[in-house]
Design an enzyme around this catalytic site. Structure first.
Site, PDB file in Angstrom:
ATOM      1  N   THR A 126       0.859  -1.190   0.000  1.00 60.19           N
ATOM      2  CA  THR A 126       0.000   0.000   0.000  1.00 60.19           C
ATOM      3  C   THR A 126       0.893   1.237   0.000  1.00 60.19           C
ATOM      4  O   THR A 126       1.941   1.237   0.651  1.00 60.19           O
ATOM      5  CB  THR A 126      -0.936   0.048   1.235  1.00 60.19           C
ATOM      6  OG1 THR A 126      -1.446   1.395   1.382  1.00 60.19           O
ATOM      7  CG2 THR A 126      -0.231  -0.308   2.531  1.00 60.19           C
ATOM      8  N   ASP A 130       0.911   2.527   6.294  1.00 63.82           N
ATOM      9  CA  ASP A 130       0.247   2.584   7.598  1.00 63.82           C
ATOM     10  C   ASP A 130       0.076   1.213   8.252  1.00 63.82           C
ATOM     11  O   ASP A 130      -0.927   0.963   8.911  1.00 63.82           O
ATOM     12  CB  ASP A 130      -1.119   3.279   7.449  1.00 63.82           C
ATOM     13  CG  ASP A 130      -2.007   2.561   6.433  1.00 63.82           C
ATOM     14  OD1 ASP A 130      -1.509   1.727   5.661  1.00 63.82           O
ATOM     15  OD2 ASP A 130      -3.219   2.848   6.418  1.00 63.82           O
ATOM     16  N   ARG A 172      -5.835   9.137   3.762  1.00 62.04           N
ATOM     17  CA  ARG A 172      -7.062   9.505   4.483  1.00 62.04           C
ATOM     18  C   ARG A 172      -6.831   9.463   5.977  1.00 62.04           C
ATOM     19  O   ARG A 172      -7.308  10.302   6.720  1.00 62.04           O
ATOM     20  CB  ARG A 172      -8.184   8.523   4.122  1.00 62.04           C
ATOM     21  CG  ARG A 172      -9.027   8.974   2.955  1.00 62.04           C
ATOM     22  CD  ARG A 172     -10.265   8.136   2.840  1.00 62.04           C
ATOM     23  NE  ARG A 172      -9.948   6.772   2.431  1.00 62.04           N
ATOM     24  CZ  ARG A 172     -10.368   6.203   1.301  1.00 62.04           C
ATOM     25  NH1 ARG A 172     -11.131   6.881   0.484  1.00 62.04           N
ATOM     26  NH2 ARG A 172     -10.057   4.970   0.999  1.00 62.04           N
ATOM     27  N   THR A 215       8.279  34.964  -0.772  1.00 60.45           N
ATOM     28  CA  THR A 215       7.212  35.413  -1.668  1.00 60.45           C
ATOM     29  C   THR A 215       6.337  34.252  -2.149  1.00 60.45           C
ATOM     30  O   THR A 215       5.313  34.465  -2.774  1.00 60.45           O
ATOM     31  CB  THR A 215       7.818  36.122  -2.903  1.00 60.45           C
ATOM     32  OG1 THR A 215       8.732  35.229  -3.520  1.00 60.45           O
ATOM     33  CG2 THR A 215       8.521  37.408  -2.489  1.00 60.45           C
TER      34      THR A 215
END
Ligand code: F6P
Length: 322
Positions: A126, A130, A172, A215
Site C-alpha cells: 500500500t 500505515d 485519508r 514570496t
C-alpha cells in the site's frame, strides 16, 4: 503444501507486480505451484483463477499496477461471500494464500482464516505505509518520489507567480506520504491526520514567512488532515488572512508508475519471504522489514497497532522551513 494462491487487493501500489513475481519464482524454487487469483476478493468469490508459471511473471518487475488486477469487494464483507470464496479455493486445490495489500486486505484474510481455516500470509502492499510490523510498505517510496517530482514542478510556478500552493497528497488516515514529501520538498507547512490542524496557526506561519521575505510557499496537506482536504484548509485560512493561493490535488497519479529500486527490492524480498513462511507452516501473519531484517508480525497486530509518524521529522521540517 503443494499449491498456493496469490492475489492483490485494495488500492494498487507500485511494486505489487515485483511481489507477485517473487512469490511465483520462490514457490517454483520450493516445488510449489502458484495460482493467481484475479480482482482480489471479488475474483476469489467468482473463482477467477489462473496458473502462474515462472515465464508468466517475466517482464513485470518494472511495471506499476498489478497484473492480477485489484478490487474492493463488498460481497466479501459478508459471511456468505467468504463462504463462496473458501469453496472456490478448495475446489482449486489451494492450500494456502499470499495476500498482497493493506489493512482492508489483511482484515479480510483474518476472517477467511478464522471462519474457514485457510492459511494466509500477508505482504504489505500500500502506498500509505500505515501498517505496523514493517518500516515501509511496498509502493510508499515510489508514491513519495512521484509526489515529490510534482511538488518540485509546482514550486517553479509558485515562485514565478509569488503564490502559496496547497498541495493535497494521498492519505485519508495516515500522514506518512505528506510528512516525507513535505520534508523532502521543503514545505512551509505539513498538515497530517495525526496532528490537529489549526487554520489560524497555519495563517500565522505563512504571515511570518512573508514577513521574513518569502514570496511563495508550499503547504502539503494529507487528504484526511482537514475536512475538505487542501481546499477546505485554504478556505478556513482565508478567514484569517488574504492570500494569493492555488490548490493542486495530486490524486491517483501517486499510485501509478514504475516502482523505485527500493520498492522493487522490498517487494522481491517480502514476496519470497511470504512463500517461505507459508510453506513453512506460518499463518495469520504478515512479513515485513524492520531495521533491514525480515520480521513476522501477526496480522491482527499489523492492522490494529498504530505505527506513529516520526514527530521528530515534523519538528525538523518546521526548523528548516525558515
Ligand atoms: O489506500 C491507498 C489509497 O490510495 C489512500 O491513500 C486513498 O485514501 C485511497 O486509497 C483512495 O482509494 P480509491 O482509489 O478507492 O479512491
Amino acid at each position: 503444501m503443494k499449491r498456493i494462491g496469490v492475489f492483490t487487493s485494495g488500492g494498487d501500489a507500485p511494486g505489487m507486480n515485483a511481489a507477485i513475481r517473487a512469490v511465483v519464482r520462490q514457490a517454483y524454487a520450493l516445488g510449489v505451484e502458484v495460482i493467481g487469483i484475479r480482482r482480489g476478493y471479488a475474483g476469489m468469490i467468482l473463482g477467477e483463477m489462473l496458473p502462474l508459471g515462472v515465464r508468466d511473471v517475466a517482464n513485470i518487475l518494472q511495471r506499476g499496477g498489478t497484473i492480477l488486477l485489484t478490487a474492493r469487494s463488498q460481497e466479501f464483507m459478508t459471511e456468505e461471500g467468504r463462504a463462496k470464496a473458501a469453496e472456490k479455493l478448495r475446489a482449486a486445490g489451494i492450500e494456502g494464500l499470499v495476500a498482497i495489500g493493506g489493512d482492508g486486505t489483511f482484515r479480510g484474510a483474518m476472517r477467511l482464516l478464522e471462519e474457514h481455516r485457510i492459511p494466509v500470509v500477508g505482504v504489505p502492499g500500500t502506498i500509505d505505509n500505515d501498517l505496523y510490523g514493517t518500516d515501509y510498505t511496498i509502493g510508499f517510496d515510489t508514491a513519495v518520489n512521484t509526489a515529490l517530482e510534482a511538488i518540485d514542478r509546482i514550486r517553479d510556478t509558485a515562485a514565478s507567480h509569488e503564490r502559496v500552493f496547497f498541495i493535497e497528497v494521498m492519505g485519508r488516515h495516515a500522514g506518512f506520504i505528506a510528512l516525507d514529501v513535505g520534508l523532502a520538498g521543503g514545505a512551509e507547512v505539513i498538515a497530517l491526520p495525526e496532528e490537529p490542524v489549526d487554520p489560524q496557526a497555519v495563517a500565522e506561519t505563512l504571515l511570518a514567512s512573508q514577513a521574513r521575505g518569502k514570496t511563495s510557499s508550499i503547504v502539503v496537506v494529507a487528504e484526511g488532515a482537514y475536512p475538505g482536504g487542501a481546499a477546505g484548509l485554504l478556505e478556513a485560512i482565508r478567514a484569517h488572512m488574504a492570500l494569493e493561493a492555488r490548490v493542486t490535488v495530486l490524486g491517483h497519479i501517486q499510485r501509478g508508475g514504475a516502482p523505485t529500486a527500493k520498492d522493487r527490492v522490498l517487494a522481491s524480498r517480502l514476496g519470497a519471504a511470504a512463500v517461505e513462511a507459508l510453506t513453512g507452516g506460518a499463518s495469520g501473519v504478515m512479513v515485513g522489514e524492520v531495521e533491514g531484517e525480515v520480521e513476522i508480525t501477526p496480522l491482527k497486530e499489523a492492522v490494529e497497532r498504530r505505527k506513529d509518524i516520526r514527530r521528530d521529522l515534523l519538528a525538523l521540517s518546521r526548523v528548516l522551513a525558515l
